[in-house]
Write an enzyme that holds these catalytic residues in place. Structure first.
Site, mmCIF file in Angstrom:
data_model
loop_
_atom_site.group_PDB
_atom_site.id
_atom_site.type_symbol
_atom_site.label_atom_id
_atom_site.label_comp_id
_atom_site.label_asym_id
_atom_site.label_seq_id
_atom_site.Cartn_x
_atom_site.Cartn_y
_atom_site.Cartn_z
ATOM 1 N N LYS A 189 23.231 -10.113 28.709
ATOM 2 C CA LYS A 189 22.357 -11.477 27.954
ATOM 3 C C LYS A 189 21.737 -10.804 26.519
ATOM 4 C CE LYS A 189 18.396 -13.675 27.538
ATOM 5 N NZ LYS A 189 18.556 -13.879 26.073
ATOM 6 N N GLU A 263 13.340 0.053 29.204
ATOM 7 C CA GLU A 263 13.235 0.636 27.799
ATOM 8 C C GLU A 263 12.219 -0.309 27.129
ATOM 9 O OE1 GLU A 263 14.393 3.643 26.725
ATOM 10 O OE2 GLU A 263 16.019 3.882 28.122
ATOM 11 N N CYS A 297 11.571 0.072 18.277
ATOM 12 C CA CYS A 297 10.819 0.240 19.329
ATOM 13 C C CYS A 297 9.960 1.610 19.325
ATOM 14 C CB CYS A 297 11.397 0.353 20.757
ATOM 15 S SG CYS A 297 12.956 1.402 20.784
#
Ligand code: NAP
Ligand code: MG
Length: 495
Positions: A189, A263, A297
């Site tokens: 997704k 993560e 990130c």
């Protein structure tokens, strides 16, 4: 900057209604629902995309299960390798189009998205190698009698990948490669903001000879992700995204005891010692945060500068930052585009406002950009605050925008303690010419990656992942494939 040609509008966009990929076919949602995906630089509608619900997730999981039970998992490793190598060639051959889809969908400059080409090819080829490197062990045992014991490695089954929006095609490739190498099957997704390149990638998988149902792409909103994480027939979840959603997924996965790797977010320290090569450290410290409009990130959002060089360094950093070219993602000279959405922009601007009211010192930036070329998009100036207190909100929370918080420090021990005083532990940077300082910092920092005299290096062969609230599991590296394998012990009594 080298000259680059901006490719034409991707052919995929000639089909303004984009459907999901389930069982080798593009299909609309069973509900018939669609959602819009827009270009954050201009607000223009790019496509309406099938809004997958729980019933579509169920169809996709069934397709993935059927493909898993079919010939796929018994295919010779060299055949899966061949498919991965073909896919690598195809992804590279079509990378201009994939990069362009991400530029339009995410707003990242084309000069940045096209840079992902080398990594995408390298990832797929690395995992192509992994496909032929899966081994069990023959283990001597001390059981009475004549008994052999060995282990078999088996693909774990149906994997669900749930992806964020900040590096769409790179993330699709990173999630699919170990699945294909191990003989698992996938339901992926993509994020609702950036679904397009994943769909094109799915088409390329079929073209490369990935059997129908092995890779399924369910587009949709958060509830499609939730349906995947609680689906009883999903064996493993590979999630990349925010820490909050990661926690929800862990809860949802407990019901059927899925394997999970997560993560998650970060608030990574980037630490500059007085003996560093400042000509390198200044631009790197800026781009460690501002690249991709801060939507990375492992962005180095907490900049620690040793006191003796602090003021000089900050002046140079401000000058460099003011020279960063923000603007149209389709202009080859642009270094930074908009942030991904109005929601994200408002969140970032609220953090900036909070920094002012908490008493951080503004150095540069801090505003939404306006005027021709900016008004219709979500552009924010690269922003720096200095004299940030360790307890301030901008020192602790992930902003996921172009906002840098700077701190002064004196000693190795002090900066280690302050760098580690965070819930997160994803990336980190250290700038020094002193070998002992470099090694002490590398040992002392509690984070999944330590970059010394560089930032944000990634390689398919080198593990990447988080400590603490940045998650667990490592993607890339020689052991990543283990997350996709079951280990079975076989005992054979010979006497
Ligand atoms: P997010 O809000 O956590 O969303 C990630 C994905 O999860 C999206 O596909 C989202 O769907 C889906 N989702 C939302 N609610 C869900 C639920 N209840 N159950 C299952 N799935 C659900 O993250 P994001 O805003 O897209 O991405 C930014 C975050 O990702 C940042 O925190 C960043 O640090 C992190 N990130 C981490 C890494 C890493 O490697 N550690 C890499 C990149 C990004 P929708 O799109 O519909 O919301
Ligand atoms: Mg979009």
């Amino acid at each position: 900057m080298t000259m680059m040609t901006i490719p034409p509008r991707p052919a995929l966009l000639d089909t303004p209604e984009q459907d999901m990929l389930i069982g080798g076919r593009r299909v609309p949602a069973l509900s018939g629902k669609r959602f819009e995906t827009r270009n954050p630089a201009t607000g223009a509608l790019l496509a309406t995309v099938a809004e997958g619900g729980a019933e579509d997730v169920d169809r996709a999981v069934k397709a993935a299960r059927a493909a898993f039970e079919g010939p796929w998992r018994r295919m010779k490793p060299v055949e899966r390798q061949r498919i991965l190598l073909r896919l690598a060639d195809l992804v590279e051959a079509h990378y201009e189009e994939l990069a362009m889809l991400d530029t339009l969908d995410l707003g990242a400059p084309y000069s940045r998205t096209i840079m992902g080409k080398a990594r995408a090819g390298a990832l797929l080829r690395y995992y192509a190698g992994q496909a032929t490197l899966i081994t069990g062990d023959t283990i001597d045992n001390s059981a009475p009698g004549d008994v052999l014991s060995h282990t078999l490695k088996e693909p774990i089954g149906v994997v669900a990948a749930i992806n964020p929006w900040n590096g769409p095609i790179g993330m699709s490739v990173w999630k699919a490669a170990p699945v294909l190498a191990s003989g698992c099957t996938l339901v992926m997704k993509p994020a609702e903001q950036t679904p397009l390149s994943a769909l094109r990638f799915g088409d390329l998988c079929l073209e490369a000879g990935v059997p129908e149902g092995v890779i399924n792409i369910v587009t949709g909103l958060g509830d499609a992700g939730a349906a995947l994480s609680s689906h009883p027939d999903v064996d493993k979840i590979a999630f990349t995204g925010s820490t909050g959603v990661g926690q929800k997924i862990l809860h949802a996965a407990a019901g059927s005891m899925k394997r999970v790797t997560v993560e998650l977010g970060g608030k990574s320290p980037n630490i500059v010692f007085a003996d560093a090569d400042l000509d390198k450290a200044v631009p790197a410290a800026a781009m460690a945060v501002f690249a991709n409009s801060g939507q990375i990130c492992s962005a180095g959002t907490r900049l620690f500068v040793q006191s003796s060089i602090h003021d000089d360094f900050m002046a140079r950093l401000a000058a460099f930052t003011q020279g960063i070219r923000v603007g149209d993602p389709l202009d080859p000279e642009t270094q930074i585009g908009p942030v991904v959405s109005a929601v994200q922009m408002d969140k970032i601007l609220a953090f900036i406002e909070g920094a002012h009211s908490e008493g951080a010192r503004p150095v540069t930036g801090g505003r939404r950009m306006s005027g021709a070329g900016f008004d219709a998009g979500y552009f924010i100036e690269p922003t720096i605050f200095s004299h940030v207190g360790d307890e301030m909100t901008i020192a602790r929370e992930e902003i996921f925008g172009p906002v840098l918080s700077a701190f002064a420090f004196d000693t190795v021990e002090e900066v280690l303690a302050r760098a580690n005083a965070t819930d997160f532990g994803l990336g980190s940077g250290v700038w020094t010419r002193d070998l002992a300082t470099a090694h002490r910092m590398a040992r002392g920092i509690r984070a999944g990656s330590v970059w010394v005299n560089c930032y944000q290096m990634l390689d398919p062969g080198v593990p990447f992942g988080g400590y603490k609230m940045s998650g667990f599991g490592r993607e890339s590296g020689p052991h990543h494939i283990e997350d996709y394998l079951e280990t079975k012990a076989v005992w054979i009594k010979l006497d």
